[in-house]
Design an enzyme around this catalytic site. Structure first.
Site, PDB file in Angstrom:
ATOM      1  N   THR A   1       0.983  -1.052  -0.044  1.00  9.96           N
ATOM      2  CA  THR A   1       0.126   0.009  -0.176  1.00  9.96           C
ATOM      3  C   THR A   1       0.882   1.255   0.158  1.00  9.96           C
ATOM      4  O   THR A   1       1.911   0.918   0.358  1.00  9.96           O
ATOM      5  CB  THR A   1      -0.840   0.109   1.341  1.00  9.96           C
ATOM      6  OG1 THR A   1      -1.903  -1.050   1.086  1.00  9.96           O
ATOM      7  CG2 THR A   1      -1.439   1.349   1.687  1.00  9.96           C
TER       8      THR A   1
ATOM      9  N   ARG B   1     -14.082  -7.628  -1.634  1.00  8.61           N
ATOM     10  CA  ARG B   1     -13.208  -7.340  -0.305  1.00  8.61           C
ATOM     11  C   ARG B   1     -12.697  -5.956  -0.284  1.00  8.61           C
ATOM     12  O   ARG B   1     -11.843  -5.363  -1.307  1.00  8.61           O
ATOM     13  CB  ARG B   1     -12.200  -8.512  -0.173  1.00  8.61           C
ATOM     14  CG  ARG B   1     -11.317  -8.266   1.185  1.00  8.61           C
ATOM     15  CD  ARG B   1     -10.171  -7.418   1.039  1.00  8.61           C
ATOM     16  NE  ARG B   1      -9.089  -7.556   2.404  1.00  8.61           N
ATOM     17  CZ  ARG B   1      -8.116  -6.446   2.439  1.00  8.61           C
ATOM     18  NH1 ARG B   1      -7.779  -5.551   1.432  1.00  8.61           N
ATOM     19  NH2 ARG B   1      -7.456  -6.683   3.731  1.00  8.61           N
TER      20      ARG B   1
ATOM     21  N   GLY C   1     -10.338  -3.296   2.266  1.00  8.59           N
ATOM     22  CA  GLY C   1      -9.306  -3.443   3.328  1.00  8.59           C
ATOM     23  C   GLY C   1      -9.506  -1.999   4.139  1.00  8.59           C
ATOM     24  O   GLY C   1     -10.562  -1.296   4.143  1.00  8.59           O
TER      25      GLY C   1
ATOM     26  N   GLY D   1      -0.800  -2.666   6.302  1.00  8.71           N
ATOM     27  CA  GLY D   1      -0.624  -3.971   6.977  1.00  8.71           C
ATOM     28  C   GLY D   1      -1.882  -4.693   6.601  1.00  8.71           C
ATOM     29  O   GLY D   1      -2.523  -4.597   5.673  1.00  8.71           O
TER      30      GLY D   1
HETATM   31  N1  ASP Z   1      -3.593  -2.647   4.423  1.00 11.39           N
HETATM   32  C1  ASP Z   1      -4.068  -3.124   2.972  1.00 11.39           C
HETATM   33  C2  ASP Z   1      -5.291  -4.091   2.821  1.00 11.39           C
HETATM   34  O1  ASP Z   1      -5.635  -4.688   3.798  1.00 11.39           O
HETATM   35  C3  ASP Z   1      -2.771  -3.872   2.296  1.00 11.39           C
HETATM   36  C4  ASP Z   1      -1.467  -3.104   2.976  1.00 11.39           C
HETATM   37  O2  ASP Z   1      -1.513  -2.164   3.125  1.00 11.39           O
HETATM   38  O3  ASP Z   1      -0.510  -3.830   2.446  1.00 11.39           O
HETATM   39  O4  ASP Z   1      -5.840  -3.740   2.019  1.00 11.39           O
END
Ligand code: ASP
Length: 356
Positions: A222, A250, A252, A274
């Protein structure tokens, strides 16, 4: 004699005041930058995702490419802040650079869904007004952070999704691209591998099944940016392709205000990266702000509390970048690494990838 004493006292007062700042001045300059002049403070911090990023898995040229892109991006935002631009502008333009790079899981480099499409999420928040904008599940927006900003500034809503968000984008003149723009060989291969592993019946719902670094990395990636401008205004933004092999539309934490992004001039600006499901349930970005607001914690104490205690205790992992109104910064993560960079008002640049 009396006159001489008075003159000496006056000289003492004038020089004494010059050399010992008032409490207010001290608090303004007590950030890690230790600034001594009276120019307005400002600063910017970015991340390009957290995860199992290990030195031994990285080639020199790939590491150099990541660092160069982080530096290019942060310098764009820094130049805006230096010339008196707003933190919102700095955050947006900095994220644009990262979105346009195939290196990061956002914009051009977005990961693939189970159905071999790319669904993008983004959000932005203005710490001065507490106004915010977010979009989720768009498939044709070249720079999702621009659309999030447009939602914030030119709609009466905070969050738009899917086709409706794209119709709104069209009506506002935001750039749409053919979904094939998001195709990159590397991400497509990652999807195929993720599917193979899934077919091998690895249980994705248990955190222990992510011991394989490849699988673990599927959770992450991200981009995000937080900034403090010369007017003392904070802003935060986050943009992502989400998780490889995601299904059922989905969504996030990245587009969720309070989880992936939060900014409040009274406290701090935060952008998360994350395992989104945990970051949503721990309300990570707002929790850091709330610990500062209600418990009087410093930014670093608050970030540590949430990232090193609360999130791992729930079983999640990841990190944040954050900046407070004094320009103190935090780049806290509980993973092996996090692509990150910070630049202060003096133009000092820090770039990090691994744990130190
Ligand atoms: N937080 C993001 C998500 O769950 C992914 C990431 O930050 O790596 O979509």
């Amino acid at each position: 004699m009396h006159q001489i004493l008075t003159v000496f006292t006056l000289i003492f007062i004038v020089f004494g005041c010059k050399n010992s700042p008032t409490n207010d001045q001290k608090s303004i300059f007590s950030g890690e930058m230790n600034r001594t002049d009276t120019a307005p403070n400002f600063g910017i911090v970015i991340h390009g995702g957290a995860g199992t990023i290990l030195k031994q898995d990285m080639t020199d040229s790939l590491e150099a490419a990541f660092k160069a892109k982080l530096e290019e991006a942060i310098k764009v935002g820094h130049a805006i802040l230096k010339s008196g631009g707003s933190s919102i502008e700095a955050v947006t333009k900095t994220i644009n650079v990262l979105e346009d790079s195939p290196l990061f899981n956002a914009g051009k480099g977005a990961v693939f869904t189970h159905d071999e499409t790319n669904e993008l999420d983004a959000s932005i928040m203005d710490g001065q007004t507490l106004n915010a904008g977010a979009i989720a599940g768009v498939t044709q927006i070249k720079n999702p952070i621009d659309l999030a900003k447009e939602v914030m500034l030119h709609s009466e809503h905070v969050m738009l999704g899917g086709k409706g968000a794209e119709n709104f984008a069209q009506s506002r003149g935001i750039e749409l691209v053919d979904p094939s723009y998001f195709y990159t060989e590397k991400r497509f291969r990652s999807l195929q591998q993720a599917k193979e592993i899934e077919e091998a019946k690895i249980d994705h719902s248990q955190s222990t099944s992510f011991a394989d670094p490849f699988i673990k990395n599927q959770k992450f990636g991200t981009v995000g940016c937080v900034a403090l401008d010369k007017n003392g205004n904070l802003a935060a933004g986050t943009s992502t392709g989400g998780m490889t092999n995601k299904r059922w539309n989905r969504i996030g934490d990245a587009p969720i205000i309070g989880a992936g992004t939060y900014a409040n001039n009274a406290t701090c600006a935060v952008s998360s990266t994350g395992w989104g499901e945990f970051f949503i349930r721990a309300v990570v970005a707002h929790d850091i702000s709330a610990l500062m607001e209600y418990k009087g914690l410093s930014l670093q104490e608050a970030a540590k509390e949430v990232i090193q205690k609360k999130v791992p205790a729930m079983g999640g992992d990841g990190g944040i970048v954050a900046i407070d109104r004094q320009g103190n910064v935090s780049m806290e993560f509980n993973t092996e690494g996090m692509y990150r960079a910070h630049m202060n008002a003096d133009g000092e640049l820090y770039i990090g990838i691994y744990k130190e």
